[in-house]
Design a protein around this motif. Structure first.
Motif, PDB file in Angstrom:
ATOM      1  N   GLY A  37      39.054  78.475 -28.821  1.00  0.00           N
ATOM      2  CA  GLY A  37      39.359  79.415 -27.752  1.00  0.00           C
ATOM      3  C   GLY A  37      40.779  79.236 -27.263  1.00  0.00           C
ATOM      4  N   PRO A  38      41.226  80.101 -26.332  1.00  0.00           N
ATOM      5  CA  PRO A  38      42.626  80.072 -25.896  1.00  0.00           C
ATOM      6  C   PRO A  38      43.012  78.852 -25.073  1.00  0.00           C
ATOM      7  N   GLU A  39      42.048  78.218 -24.420  1.00  0.00           N
ATOM      8  CA  GLU A  39      42.368  77.065 -23.576  1.00  0.00           C
ATOM      9  C   GLU A  39      41.494  75.867 -23.941  1.00  0.00           C
ATOM     10  N   VAL A  40      42.154  74.704 -24.040  1.00  0.00           N
ATOM     11  CA  VAL A  40      41.439  73.456 -24.297  1.00  0.00           C
ATOM     12  C   VAL A  40      41.886  72.453 -23.240  1.00  0.00           C
ATOM     13  N   HIS A  41      40.955  72.027 -22.422  1.00  0.00           N
ATOM     14  CA  HIS A  41      41.253  71.092 -21.347  1.00  0.00           C
ATOM     15  C   HIS A  41      40.711  69.715 -21.701  1.00  0.00           C
ATOM     16  N   VAL A  42      41.526  68.711 -21.431  1.00  0.00           N
ATOM     17  CA  VAL A  42      41.188  67.327 -21.770  1.00  0.00           C
ATOM     18  C   VAL A  42      40.719  66.612 -20.514  1.00  0.00           C
ATOM     19  N   HIS A  43      39.617  65.908 -20.629  1.00  0.00           N
ATOM     20  CA  HIS A  43      39.050  65.185 -19.494  1.00  0.00           C
ATOM     21  C   HIS A  43      38.875  63.711 -19.853  1.00  0.00           C
ATOM     22  N   HIS A  44      39.169  62.853 -18.890  1.00  0.00           N
ATOM     23  CA  HIS A  44      38.869  61.439 -19.064  1.00  0.00           C
ATOM     24  C   HIS A  44      37.365  61.273 -19.244  1.00  0.00           C
ATOM     25  N   ASP A  45      36.971  60.242 -19.947  1.00  0.00           N
ATOM     26  CA  ASP A  45      35.555  59.946 -20.106  1.00  0.00           C
ATOM     27  C   ASP A  45      34.918  59.802 -18.732  1.00  0.00           C
ATOM     28  N   GLY A  46      33.872  60.528 -18.457  1.00  0.00           N
ATOM     29  CA  GLY A  46      33.267  60.539 -17.134  1.00  0.00           C
ATOM     30  C   GLY A  46      33.531  61.846 -16.415  1.00  0.00           C
ATOM     31  N   GLY A  47      34.533  62.604 -16.882  1.00  0.00           N
ATOM     32  CA  GLY A  47      34.715  63.956 -16.376  1.00  0.00           C
ATOM     33  C   GLY A  47      35.833  64.192 -15.402  1.00  0.00           C
ATOM     34  N   ALA A  48      36.238  63.216 -14.616  1.00  0.00           N
ATOM     35  CA  ALA A  48      37.276  63.452 -13.608  1.00  0.00           C
ATOM     36  C   ALA A  48      38.161  62.219 -13.509  1.00  0.00           C
ATOM     37  N   PRO A  49      39.422  62.411 -13.210  1.00  0.00           N
ATOM     38  CA  PRO A  49      40.109  63.697 -13.073  1.00  0.00           C
ATOM     39  C   PRO A  49      40.513  64.263 -14.430  1.00  0.00           C
ATOM     40  N   ASP A  50      40.972  65.513 -14.428  1.00  0.00           N
ATOM     41  CA  ASP A  50      41.433  66.129 -15.665  1.00  0.00           C
ATOM     42  C   ASP A  50      42.665  65.397 -16.175  1.00  0.00           C
ATOM     43  N   ALA A  51      42.812  65.330 -17.494  1.00  0.00           N
ATOM     44  CA  ALA A  51      43.960  64.650 -18.083  1.00  0.00           C
ATOM     45  C   ALA A  51      45.054  65.622 -18.507  1.00  0.00           C
ATOM     46  N   GLY A  52      44.735  66.912 -18.601  1.00  0.00           N
ATOM     47  CA  GLY A  52      45.748  67.877 -19.001  1.00  0.00           C
ATOM     48  C   GLY A  52      45.186  68.959 -19.900  1.00  0.00           C
ATOM     49  N   LYS A  53      46.074  69.825 -20.349  1.00  0.00           N
ATOM     50  CA  LYS A  53      45.712  70.955 -21.202  1.00  0.00           C
ATOM     51  C   LYS A  53      46.341  70.759 -22.571  1.00  0.00           C
ATOM     52  N   THR A  77      36.987  70.615 -23.047  1.00  0.00           N
ATOM     53  CA  THR A  77      36.224  71.781 -22.605  1.00  0.00           C
ATOM     54  C   THR A  77      37.122  73.017 -22.556  1.00  0.00           C
ATOM     55  N   THR A  78      36.494  74.166 -22.303  1.00  0.00           N
ATOM     56  CA  THR A  78      37.236  75.426 -22.233  1.00  0.00           C
ATOM     57  C   THR A  78      37.747  75.727 -20.829  1.00  0.00           C
ATOM     58  N   GLN A  79      37.386  74.885 -19.856  1.00  0.00           N
ATOM     59  CA  GLN A  79      37.782  75.136 -18.474  1.00  0.00           C
ATOM     60  C   GLN A  79      38.302  73.859 -17.824  1.00  0.00           C
ATOM     61  N   ALA A  80      39.141  74.032 -16.796  1.00  0.00           N
ATOM     62  CA  ALA A  80      39.590  72.896 -15.996  1.00  0.00           C
ATOM     63  C   ALA A  80      38.481  72.517 -15.008  1.00  0.00           C
ATOM     64  N   GLY A  81      38.583  71.318 -14.450  1.00  0.00           N
ATOM     65  CA  GLY A  81      37.597  70.896 -13.472  1.00  0.00           C
ATOM     66  C   GLY A  81      36.503  70.053 -14.082  1.00  0.00           C
ATOM     67  N   ALA A  82      36.087  69.027 -13.332  1.00  0.00           N
ATOM     68  CA  ALA A  82      35.105  68.071 -13.838  1.00  0.00           C
ATOM     69  C   ALA A  82      33.759  68.712 -14.147  1.00  0.00           C
ATOM     70  N   ALA A  83      33.435  69.821 -13.465  1.00  0.00           N
ATOM     71  CA  ALA A  83      32.120  70.442 -13.664  1.00  0.00           C
ATOM     72  C   ALA A  83      31.950  70.972 -15.080  1.00  0.00           C
ATOM     73  N   SER A  84      33.054  71.308 -15.738  1.00  0.00           N
ATOM     74  CA  SER A  84      32.948  71.882 -17.094  1.00  0.00           C
ATOM     75  C   SER A  84      32.381  70.885 -18.094  1.00  0.00           C
ATOM     76  N   VAL A  85      32.547  69.590 -17.827  1.00  0.00           N
ATOM     77  CA  VAL A  85      32.039  68.561 -18.729  1.00  0.00           C
ATOM     78  C   VAL A  85      30.513  68.577 -18.779  1.00  0.00           C
ATOM     79  N   LYS A  86      29.904  69.047 -17.692  1.00  0.00           N
ATOM     80  CA  LYS A  86      28.444  69.046 -17.599  1.00  0.00           C
ATOM     81  C   LYS A  86      27.829  70.391 -17.982  1.00  0.00           C
ATOM     82  N   ASP A  87      28.673  71.346 -18.379  1.00  0.00           N
ATOM     83  CA  ASP A  87      28.181  72.664 -18.763  1.00  0.00           C
ATOM     84  C   ASP A  87      28.267  72.800 -20.280  1.00  0.00           C
ATOM     85  N   PRO A  88      27.135  72.780 -20.991  1.00  0.00           N
ATOM     86  CA  PRO A  88      27.152  72.847 -22.459  1.00  0.00           C
ATOM     87  C   PRO A  88      27.900  74.063 -23.000  1.00  0.00           C
ATOM     88  N   ALA A  89      27.919  75.162 -22.246  1.00  0.00           N
ATOM     89  CA  ALA A  89      28.596  76.371 -22.705  1.00  0.00           C
ATOM     90  C   ALA A  89      30.106  76.218 -22.695  1.00  0.00           C
TER      91      ALA A  89
END
Length: 228
Positions: A37-53, A77-89
């Motif tokens: 997809g057009p956006e790929v967001h990187v998250h630290h293990d555990g979900g927060a905080p975001d590490a970048g795009k 994930t496809t979205q920023a924010g820690a909540a995206s790590v918990k959303d399978p979609a």
């Protein structure tokens, strides 16, 4: 500030400094078209905080992303924010980078049409692991593969990633190439052609399962950047 308070503040500062002390230079390549997809967001293990795009392309050049991480495991994930790590979609996948930082290529191998979900394969991009003049072969297929370069055979097990350094060439400084894979109990041809010598650059050849032929597909990425 008393000594106890100062020590507590110093400990927190030191912990943050150490936690984010792993720096990575990352380049992303997708083997799909619209995946991940057009956006790929990187998250630290555990979900927060975001590490970048992370910018993911269909080719290799000198452009990459610098990430400062707490540890080598990341979730994409496809979205920023820690909540995206918990959303399978929204979860693309996760991977383990080499400890201590460094330079890597992330290969995104689509797992399902119409979904961002990918298998993410980490390729060490350092000069030592991927030197100039070499071809890095990534057999991401489920089949054993043989590559014939100027009648010299190179075997690759399923999932094996290995360099062919200074590949054999003919008088035209290129290699006559033929690829075969073992399917249904016999070796079958899946590709042939001419591979120019990488010269001072590098080439990444990625093999995946071909769902139509039930054999192997191969895709070439010529890296125009100087090895880091």
């Amino acid at each position: 500030m008393n000594a106890r308070s100062f020590a507590a503040v110093a400990a927190v500062y030191l912990s943050a400094t150490v936690s984010y002390g792993q720096e990575y230079q990352v380049r992303g390549i997708t083997l799909g078209q619209d995946n991940p997809g057009p956006e790929v967001h990187v998250h630290h293990d555990g979900g927060a905080p975001d590490a970048g795009k992370l910018e993911v392309k269909s080719f290799l050049n000198h452009e990459g992303t610098t990430l400062k991480l707490k540890g080598p495991k990341i979730v994409l994930t496809t979205q920023a924010g820690a909540a995206s790590v918990k959303d399978p979609a929204q979860v693309i996948g996760s991977c383990q980078l080499p400890s201590g930082g460094g330079s890597v290529i992330l290969l995104f191998v689509p797992e399902k049409a119409g979904s961002p979900t990918s298998k993410i394969v980490v390729v060490d991009d350092s000069k030592k692991a991927f030197p100039a003049g070499s071809i890095k072969i990534a057999n991401l297929s489920s089949l054993p593969v043989k590559l014939d370069l100027e009648k010299k055979i190179f075997d690759f097990k399923p999932g094996e990633i290995r360099n062919i350094e200074d590949p054999p060439v003919n008088d035209a400084n290129s290699s006559a190439f033929k690829g075969t894979c073992q399917a249904d109990g016999e070796w079958q041809s899946f590709s042939s052609g001419i591979w120019p010598h990488p010269g001072p650059k590098r080439v990444l050849q990625v093999m995946t399962d071909n769902p139509e032929t039930k054999l192997v597909s191969i895709r070439s990425f010529r890296d125009v950047a100087t090895p880091p």
